[in-house]
Design an enzyme around this catalytic site. Structure first.
Site, mmCIF file in Angstrom:
data_model
loop_
_atom_site.group_PDB
_atom_site.id
_atom_site.type_symbol
_atom_site.label_atom_id
_atom_site.label_comp_id
_atom_site.label_asym_id
_atom_site.label_seq_id
_atom_site.Cartn_x
_atom_site.Cartn_y
_atom_site.Cartn_z
ATOM 1 N N ARG A 118 4.356 -7.848 2.419
ATOM 2 C CA ARG A 118 4.070 -6.437 2.714
ATOM 3 C C ARG A 118 4.748 -6.109 4.038
ATOM 4 O O ARG A 118 4.430 -6.705 5.070
ATOM 5 C CB ARG A 118 2.566 -6.191 2.810
ATOM 6 N N HIS A 131 5.225 0.566 -4.009
ATOM 7 C CA HIS A 131 3.980 -0.234 -4.051
ATOM 8 C C HIS A 131 3.721 -0.599 -5.522
ATOM 9 O O HIS A 131 2.765 -0.131 -6.139
ATOM 10 C CB HIS A 131 2.835 0.579 -3.467
ATOM 11 N N GLN A 154 0.260 -2.087 -6.970
ATOM 12 C CA GLN A 154 -0.808 -1.092 -7.084
ATOM 13 C C GLN A 154 -0.653 -0.276 -8.360
ATOM 14 O O GLN A 154 -1.632 -0.031 -9.074
ATOM 15 C CB GLN A 154 -0.789 -0.161 -5.864
ATOM 16 N N ASP A 177 -3.063 10.042 -2.636
ATOM 17 C CA ASP A 177 -3.002 8.972 -1.626
ATOM 18 C C ASP A 177 -3.051 9.657 -0.261
ATOM 19 O O ASP A 177 -2.946 10.886 -0.167
ATOM 20 C CB ASP A 177 -1.680 8.191 -1.808
ATOM 21 N N CYS A 219 -5.347 4.869 -4.587
ATOM 22 C CA CYS A 219 -5.113 3.431 -4.357
ATOM 23 C C CYS A 219 -5.998 2.871 -3.250
ATOM 24 O O CYS A 219 -6.174 1.662 -3.171
ATOM 25 C CB CYS A 219 -3.644 3.180 -4.052
ATOM 26 N N ARG A 234 -6.488 -4.685 -9.317
ATOM 27 C CA ARG A 234 -5.446 -5.377 -8.542
ATOM 28 C C ARG A 234 -5.528 -6.877 -8.814
ATOM 29 O O ARG A 234 -4.511 -7.552 -8.980
ATOM 30 C CB ARG A 234 -5.640 -5.129 -7.027
HETATM 31 N N1 NVA Z 1 0.822 5.007 0.957
HETATM 32 C C1 NVA Z 1 -0.115 4.112 1.600
HETATM 33 C C2 NVA Z 1 -0.661 3.143 0.603
HETATM 34 C C3 NVA Z 1 -1.680 2.182 1.181
HETATM 35 C C4 NVA Z 1 -2.142 1.171 0.195
HETATM 36 C C5 NVA Z 1 0.572 3.377 2.743
HETATM 37 O O1 NVA Z 1 1.713 2.977 2.584
HETATM 38 O O2 NVA Z 1 -0.054 3.239 3.808
HETATM 39 N N1 CP Z 2 -4.277 -0.201 -2.051
HETATM 40 C C1 CP Z 2 -3.920 -1.193 -1.213
HETATM 41 O O1 CP Z 2 -2.821 -1.736 -1.267
HETATM 42 O O2 CP Z 2 -4.884 -1.530 -0.315
HETATM 43 P P1 CP Z 2 -4.735 -2.478 0.951
HETATM 44 O O3 CP Z 2 -3.852 -1.738 1.956
HETATM 45 O O4 CP Z 2 -6.126 -2.651 1.445
HETATM 46 O O5 CP Z 2 -4.083 -3.764 0.546
#
Ligand code: NVA
Ligand code: CP
Length: 303
Positions: free
Chosen positions: A102, A129, A132, A219, A259, A287
């Site tokens: 990540r 992502h 997800q 989101d 998500c 997930r």
């Molecule tokens: N769009 C959000 C998703 C978090 C799971 C981010 O990238 O922070």
């Molecule tokens: N939705 C998701 O990816 O959550 P986290 O940021 O908690 O991993």
């Protein structure tokens, strides 16, 4: 040596591979699978951003499949002090059986995959992502019986989630309507590519996107790394909250997805996220199941 199979984006799998993955995930979810395909194998999990769901579901998933997962905060490994990604990839490939990462720049994940000799899984970048959206699709399948003939609405930021939904719509062939304010639309290449594959509409009007839709999805307005834009974004996204009034314009059996983490009173009202149409907890649980299926396919012992 044959190159490893990676999962950096939904189109890395064909339609039929995705369907098999969902079938395996569903089997795992209903307890009809007792294999240990990861026995003796380790997944390294590199995190340059925070996580609750991704970290816990991958770690528990690896354990349930007989394997082990190693949390590697990029603040603590040499990558965070400037060791090149390509060196990290080759070194970690000598110890691990798979890497989940990540991070911010999607190109970094592509570079990691290019130099790794083990499977790399995208656990979120600024661009995509995909894990997800696998969980979201399984949730849609469970709640609505599938996505054939269904309309999915995306209300809000044209971010990593919106881009992955575009990729999913293109491969699986359902209609996707995106409502995003000017300046916050999805990645233009991903939008155009998937527009050639399925029906995609982009509007600035949430009601137009939500009307009659079967899935209403949103989101946060400021993703990780965009915290300093929070106020400016809150102004740009006025009128984009998914609330009961917007849900009422959707199909009678429409479900709500997010998500998580969610900001109640911003992109979603308390009533919608806690209401009867919300599937967010199933979505979060899924997930675990989709990622177990994914790790089995990419890293599993084929006997
Ligand atoms: N769009 C959000 C998703 C978090 C799971 C981010 O990238 O922070
Ligand atoms: N939705 C998701 O990816 O959550 P986290 O940021 O908690 O991993």
């Amino acid at each position: 040596m044959t190159s490893p199979r990676h999962f950096l984006a939904i189109p890395d799998f064909t339609r039929s591979e995705l369907l098999s993955l969902f079938d395996l995930a569903a089997r795992m979810k209903r307890g009809d699978y007792d294999g240990k395909p990861l026995a003796g194998r380790t997944l390294g999990m590199i995190f340059a951003k925070s996580s609750t769901r991704t970290r816990v579901s991958f770690e528990i998933g690896a354990y349930q499949l007989g394997g082990h997962a190693l949390f590697l905060s990029s603040r603590d490994i040499q990558l965070g002090r400037g060791e090149p990604i390509r060196d990290t990839a080759r070194v970690l490939s000598r110890y691990l059986d798979g890497i989940m990462i990540r991070t911010f720049d999607h190109a970094d994940v592509e570079e990691l995959a290019r130099f790794a000799s083990i499977p790399v899984i995208n656990g979120l970048t600024d661009l995509l992502h995909p894990c997800q959206v696998l969980a979201d699709l399984l949730t849609v399948r469970e709640s609505l019986g599938g996505w054939e003939g269904k309309v999915v609405a995306w209300i809000g930021d044209g971010n990593n989630m919106a881009n992955s939904w575009l990729n999913a719509a293109g491969i699986l062939g359902f209609e996707l309507r995106l409502a995003c304010p000017d300046g916050y639309t999805p990645n233009p290449e991903i939008l155009e590519r998937n527009r050639r594959l399925t029906t995609v509409t982009l509007t600035a009007d949430p009601r137009e996107a939500a009307r009659g839709a079967h899935v209403i999805n949103t989101d946060v307005w400021a993703s990780m790394g965009q915290e300093q834009e929070q106020e400016e974004r809150a102004r740009a996204f006025q009128g984009y909250m998914v609330d009961e009034t917007l849900m009422d314009t959707a199909d009678t059996n429409a479900i709500f997805l997010h998500c998580l983490p969610a900001h109640r009173g911003e992109e979603v009202s308390e009533g919608v996220i806690e209401g009867p149409r919300s599937r967010v907890w199933n979505q979060a649980e899924n997930r675990l199941h989709v990622q177990k299926a994914l790790m089995t396919i990419l890293m599993g012992d084929r006997g």
